[in-house]
Scaffold this motif. Structure first.
Motif, PDB file in Angstrom:
ATOM      1  N   MET A   9       0.844  -1.202   0.000  1.00 27.52           N
ATOM      2  CA  MET A   9       0.000   0.000   0.000  1.00 27.52           C
ATOM      3  C   MET A   9       0.884   1.259   0.000  1.00 27.52           C
ATOM      4  O   MET A   9       1.847   1.321   0.748  1.00 27.52           O
ATOM      5  N   LYS A  13       1.219   2.060  -6.985  1.00 24.34           N
ATOM      6  CA  LYS A  13       0.741   1.167  -8.047  1.00 24.34           C
ATOM      7  C   LYS A  13      -0.265   1.856  -8.979  1.00 24.34           C
ATOM      8  O   LYS A  13      -0.147   1.757 -10.192  1.00 24.34           O
ATOM      9  N   ASP A  32      -8.841  -2.707  -7.344  1.00 24.63           N
ATOM     10  CA  ASP A  32      -9.636  -2.186  -6.219  1.00 24.63           C
ATOM     11  C   ASP A  32     -10.800  -1.323  -6.733  1.00 24.63           C
ATOM     12  O   ASP A  32     -11.929  -1.440  -6.265  1.00 24.63           O
ATOM     13  N   ILE A  43     -13.879   0.233  -0.562  1.00 25.35           N
ATOM     14  CA  ILE A  43     -13.161  -0.896   0.045  1.00 25.35           C
ATOM     15  C   ILE A  43     -13.374  -0.888   1.563  1.00 25.35           C
ATOM     16  O   ILE A  43     -13.625  -1.922   2.165  1.00 25.35           O
ATOM     17  N   PHE A  55     -13.878  -9.790   1.035  1.00 22.54           N
ATOM     18  CA  PHE A  55     -13.138  -8.919   0.111  1.00 22.54           C
ATOM     19  C   PHE A  55     -12.072  -9.716  -0.646  1.00 22.54           C
ATOM     20  O   PHE A  55     -11.901  -9.548  -1.859  1.00 22.54           O
ATOM     21  N   ARG A  56     -11.372 -10.601   0.067  1.00 18.09           N
ATOM     22  CA  ARG A  56     -10.313 -11.396  -0.591  1.00 18.09           C
ATOM     23  C   ARG A  56     -10.918 -12.295  -1.674  1.00 18.09           C
ATOM     24  O   ARG A  56     -10.307 -12.534  -2.706  1.00 18.09           O
ATOM     25  N   GLY A  78      -4.423  -4.722  -5.644  1.00 17.26           N
ATOM     26  CA  GLY A  78      -4.429  -4.292  -4.247  1.00 17.26           C
ATOM     27  C   GLY A  78      -3.177  -4.861  -3.574  1.00 17.26           C
ATOM     28  O   GLY A  78      -2.641  -5.887  -4.006  1.00 17.26           O
ATOM     29  N   GLY A  79      -2.739  -4.186  -2.524  1.00 18.66           N
ATOM     30  CA  GLY A  79      -1.492  -4.594  -1.864  1.00 18.66           C
ATOM     31  C   GLY A  79      -1.503  -6.019  -1.325  1.00 18.66           C
ATOM     32  O   GLY A  79      -0.456  -6.653  -1.183  1.00 18.66           O
ATOM     33  N   GLY A  80      -2.699  -6.549  -1.019  1.00 13.86           N
ATOM     34  CA  GLY A  80      -2.759  -7.887  -0.419  1.00 13.86           C
ATOM     35  C   GLY A  80      -3.015  -9.001  -1.425  1.00 13.86           C
ATOM     36  O   GLY A  80      -2.977 -10.181  -1.059  1.00 13.86           O
ATOM     37  N   ARG A 118      -7.838   2.851   4.288  1.00 17.86           N
ATOM     38  CA  ARG A 118      -7.191   1.540   4.217  1.00 17.86           C
ATOM     39  C   ARG A 118      -7.466   0.711   5.477  1.00 17.86           C
ATOM     40  O   ARG A 118      -6.781   0.851   6.492  1.00 17.86           O
ATOM     41  N   MET A 120      -6.742  -2.161   6.361  1.00 20.39           N
ATOM     42  CA  MET A 120      -5.660  -2.973   6.917  1.00 20.39           C
ATOM     43  C   MET A 120      -4.785  -2.160   7.884  1.00 20.39           C
ATOM     44  O   MET A 120      -3.967  -2.718   8.612  1.00 20.39           O
ATOM     45  N   ARG A 137       4.926  -9.826   4.060  1.00 20.52           N
ATOM     46  CA  ARG A 137       4.556  -9.872   2.651  1.00 20.52           C
ATOM     47  C   ARG A 137       5.720  -9.890   1.668  1.00 20.52           C
ATOM     48  O   ARG A 137       5.563 -10.341   0.531  1.00 20.52           O
TER      49      ARG A 137
HETATM   50  C1  S3P Z   1      -4.922  -3.913   0.894  1.00 20.84           C
HETATM   51  C2  S3P Z   1      -4.528  -2.920   0.038  1.00 20.84           C
HETATM   52  C3  S3P Z   1      -5.471  -1.985  -0.594  1.00 20.84           C
HETATM   53  C4  S3P Z   1      -6.861  -2.640  -0.733  1.00 20.84           C
HETATM   54  C5  S3P Z   1      -7.310  -3.175   0.584  1.00 20.84           C
HETATM   55  C6  S3P Z   1      -6.362  -4.204   1.185  1.00 20.84           C
HETATM   56  C7  S3P Z   1      -3.885  -4.766   1.521  1.00 20.84           C
HETATM   57  O1  S3P Z   1      -5.001  -1.598  -1.887  1.00 20.84           O
HETATM   58  O2  S3P Z   1      -6.819  -3.668  -1.675  1.00 20.84           O
HETATM   59  O3  S3P Z   1      -7.462  -2.071   1.452  1.00 20.84           O
HETATM   60  O4  S3P Z   1      -4.230  -5.818   2.105  1.00 20.84           O
HETATM   61  O5  S3P Z   1      -2.684  -4.408   1.415  1.00 20.84           O
HETATM   62  P1  S3P Z   1      -3.770  -0.562  -2.102  1.00 20.84           P
HETATM   63  O6  S3P Z   1      -2.510  -1.359  -2.047  1.00 20.84           O
HETATM   64  O7  S3P Z   1      -4.025  -0.003  -3.449  1.00 20.84           O
HETATM   65  O8  S3P Z   1      -3.868   0.446  -1.024  1.00 20.84           O
END
Ligand code: S3P
Length: 171
Positions: A9, A13, A32, A43, A55-56, A78-80, A118, A120, A137
């Motif tokens: 995050m 990106k 996202d 989100i 969400f996942r 997304g970051g995850g 965010r 997370m 990660r």
């Molecule tokens: C997440 C990152 C977010 C979004 C969500 C979960 C994560 O996207 O998908 O809040 O788990 O790192 P960005 O990386 O665009 O902030």
């Protein structure tokens, strides 16, 4: 091949993806933003109303949907997204994955003002949370990546150029 951007995050990106898509005259897809559009919800609200696991699942379905397109695009994840095992083979099939790696100080600076969006990060002490999530990660980002681009985070045009060069090197 799609150009897929992954990273923590705040690494840039979406901003970098949008610019690169412009330069390469390719469509830009922010996964996202696509989820938010389809769910008609932010989100943060999806996390609050449905929980992280739901969400996942949406993220994974979104990736499967992208496989159906035959138009190459710049895709920012997304970051995850790479953390889920099921997503890795889909990412490999979808295209070239570039890990946008930014120093923790840069991430922290960017994330400071945006924590509310965010889930997370909400409710945590930012520095500790970012450090522990990064530690969790990083290995996965590397595993999912075809190549890694270290971002300086000072000049977005310079960073975009690096990413474009990396992508061209992969083709
Ligand atoms: C997440 C990152 C977010 C979004 C969500 C979960 C994560 O996207 O998908 O809040 O788990 O790192 P960005 O990386 O665009 O902030």
């Amino acid at each position: 091949m799609n150009l897929i951007l992954e990273g923590f995050m705040g690494c840039g990106k979406s901003a970098i993806g949008r610019r690169i898509a412009d330069r390469l005259e390719m469509p830009f897809i922010d996964t996202d933003a696509e989820i938010e559009r389809k769910q008609r919800s932010s989100i943060a609200d999806i996390f609050r109303d449905c929980g992280e696991e739901a969400f996942r699942q949406m993220e994974t379905s979104q990736l499967y949907g992208l496989e159906l397109s035959d138009v190459d695009a710049v895709i920012s994840l997304g970051g995850g997204t790479p953390m889920r095992d099921a997503n890795l083979p889909v990412l490999k099939r979808l295209g070239q994955v570039i890990y946008l790696k930014a120093a923790p100080e840069i991430l922290l600076k960017r994330l400071e003002g945006e924590r509310g969006d965010r889930p997370m990060l909400a409710g945590y002490e930012l520095k500790k949370r970012v450090e522990s999530l990064l530690e969790e990660r990083e290995a996965r980002y590397i595993e999912a990546a075809d190549t890694i681009v270290e971002l300086k985070g000072e000049d977005i045009d310079e960073d975009c150029l690096k990413v474009i060069r990396a992508y061209e090197g992969l083709r």
